[in-house]
Enzyme design. Structure first.
Site, PDB file in Angstrom:
ATOM      1  CG  HIS A  44      -0.363   0.273   2.524  1.00 20.00           C
ATOM      2  ND1 HIS A  44      -0.068  -0.717   3.438  1.00 20.00           N
ATOM      3  CD2 HIS A  44       0.020   1.432   3.113  1.00 20.00           C
ATOM      4  CE1 HIS A  44       0.455  -0.183   4.520  1.00 20.00           C
ATOM      5  NE2 HIS A  44       0.511   1.124   4.356  1.00 20.00           N
ATOM      6  CG  ASP A  59      -0.284  -4.075   2.507  1.00 15.68           C
ATOM      7  OD1 ASP A  59      -0.087  -3.554   1.390  1.00 15.68           O
ATOM      8  OD2 ASP A  59      -0.348  -3.412   3.567  1.00 15.68           O
ATOM      9  CB  SER A  77       3.341   1.496   6.282  1.00 17.60           C
ATOM     10  OG  SER A  77       2.161   1.698   7.001  1.00 17.60           O
TER      11      SER A  77
END
Length: 382
Positions: A123, A153, A227
């Site tokens: 993402h 992901d 992230s």
């Protein structure tokens, strides 16, 4: 004279008693000083509490990079204003064509190989037009996407920089709830930042973050920009790739999630070797029976999953499975949670045969099915 002698004897007793007490105290102190230093043991044999994790950070931080992504975002008109009748009153200028706007996003990554391979979250780089990474030593370079896996992901980047530092990986099976962990990343673009917490849980799923979920839950702060960064243990070994934080209207501080490094490295290996992650596929959609009251009433306390959908021409369709069938066993083993079964099916190679036992209208039925490779972009199916 006798009176003086009696007084001396009387006070002498107190002096002698004081000497004895002082001597005993000195003896005890001497014993304590000469006694060898003992370590503080705990019931679980954990290491003594540390006052600093600087060595662990020094070991892992050079392998963590900041990721800067330039994207072009499509901005569509508001749905309700697309109505032809409203156009007559609002005018065409409000609607027009979709606009494409530049947008910059931040993330983090972990160098997993000295030849320039970097793990991050999909993402973070989805739709990227340009990607740059910044190393701990101040170097900045362009990176490209080598491959990705939407269903976990994860994405793999590559850069041509040399002399990249890596960090050791921890054994996932040794990770325990209560272990100290540190998250390293680039929150809010502040630059490399370290936060500390513990492992709050392992094996977390059903978070709607990705298809195949097996998250490490931690209370180490994971904010926007973290992230793709590293979650490390107290020895400086990487245990996971930081991925998400729980967002809730009432607030959810201290709840973040990381992908276990063992899962991330398995994805990386398959993407490098095959260009994608190869998973087995049965071609069904399934639900917990508690979510299907009619079926739950029929099967009672029998464990299993309800088949709610069949994909045409898929393996399950070819052997005659039907919506409403209740799957109780897979290869002779009782079926547990949906997450566990999806994981088991995905791990099986395409072309492998498996035995299914189902209940159909109260009757036990057994079928042998041959799995095929899972098609892409099929959320929620096994």
């Amino acid at each position: 004279m006798s009176r003086l002698f009696e007084n001396l004897v009387y006070f002498g007793k107190f002096v002698l008693l004081g000497v004895i007490i002082a001597g005993a105290g000195l003896f005890v102190v001497t014993l304590q000083r000469n006694e060898p230093e003992r370590s503080v043991d705990t019931p679980t044999g954990l290491e003594a509490v540390r006052t600093s994790f600087a060595d662990a950070v020094d070991r892992a931080a050079p392998a963590v990079v900041n990721v800067y992504v330039d994207k072009v975002i499509e901005q569509r008109p508001v749905t309700i204003l697309r109505d032809p009748q409203l156009r007559r009153f609002a005018g065409r200028a409000i609607f027009g064509k979709p606009r494409y706007l530049p947008r910059s996003e931040l993330g983090s990554g972990v160098v997993v190989h000295g030849d320039g391979l970097i793990l991050t979250n999909y993402h973070v780089v989805r739709g990227a037009e340009d990607i740059h990474i910044a190393l701990w030593d101040g170097r900045i370079a362009r990176a490209t996407v080598v491959g990705y896996d939407e269903e976990t992901d994860l994405a793999i980047l590559s850069t041509e920089l040399d002399g990249l530092a890596t960090a050791p990986f921890a054994e996932y099976g040794r990770l325990r709830v209560g272990d100290v962990v540190l998250a390293i990343g680039n929150p809010f673009g502040l630059g490399q930042t370290v936060t500390m917490g513990i492992v709050s849980a392992t094996g977390r799923a059903d978070l709607q973050v990705s298809m195949y979920e097996d998250f490490i839950q931690t209370d180490a702060a994971i904010n926007r920009g973290n992230s793709g960064g590293a979650l490390i243990n107290a020895r400086g070994e990487i245990v996971g790739i930081n991925t998400a934080m729980l967002e809730h209207e009432g607030g959810a501080e201290g709840i973040g999630f990381a992908i276990p490094i063992s899962l991330a490295m398995d994805v990386l290996t398959q993407v490098i070797e095959h260009g994608q992650v190869i998973r087995g596929w049965l071609g069904v959609e399934m639900e917990d029976p508690r979510l299907v009251p009619d079926i739950a009433a029929q099967v009672g306390n029998v464990s299993g999953l309800v088949i709610t959908g069949i994909y045409p021409q898929g393996p399950a369709d070819r052997v005659g499975l039907q919506p409403g069938d209740f799957l109780t066993h897979f290869d002779g083993e009782p079926v547990g949670s949906l997450r566990e079964l999806l994981k088991e099916i995905a791990a099986a190679p395409p072309g492998s045969e498996h035995t299914l036992r189902i209940l159909r209208e109260g009757e036990a039925v057994e079928e042998t099915v041959t799995l095929i490779q899972r098609p892409p972009r099929l959320s929620g199916s096994g």
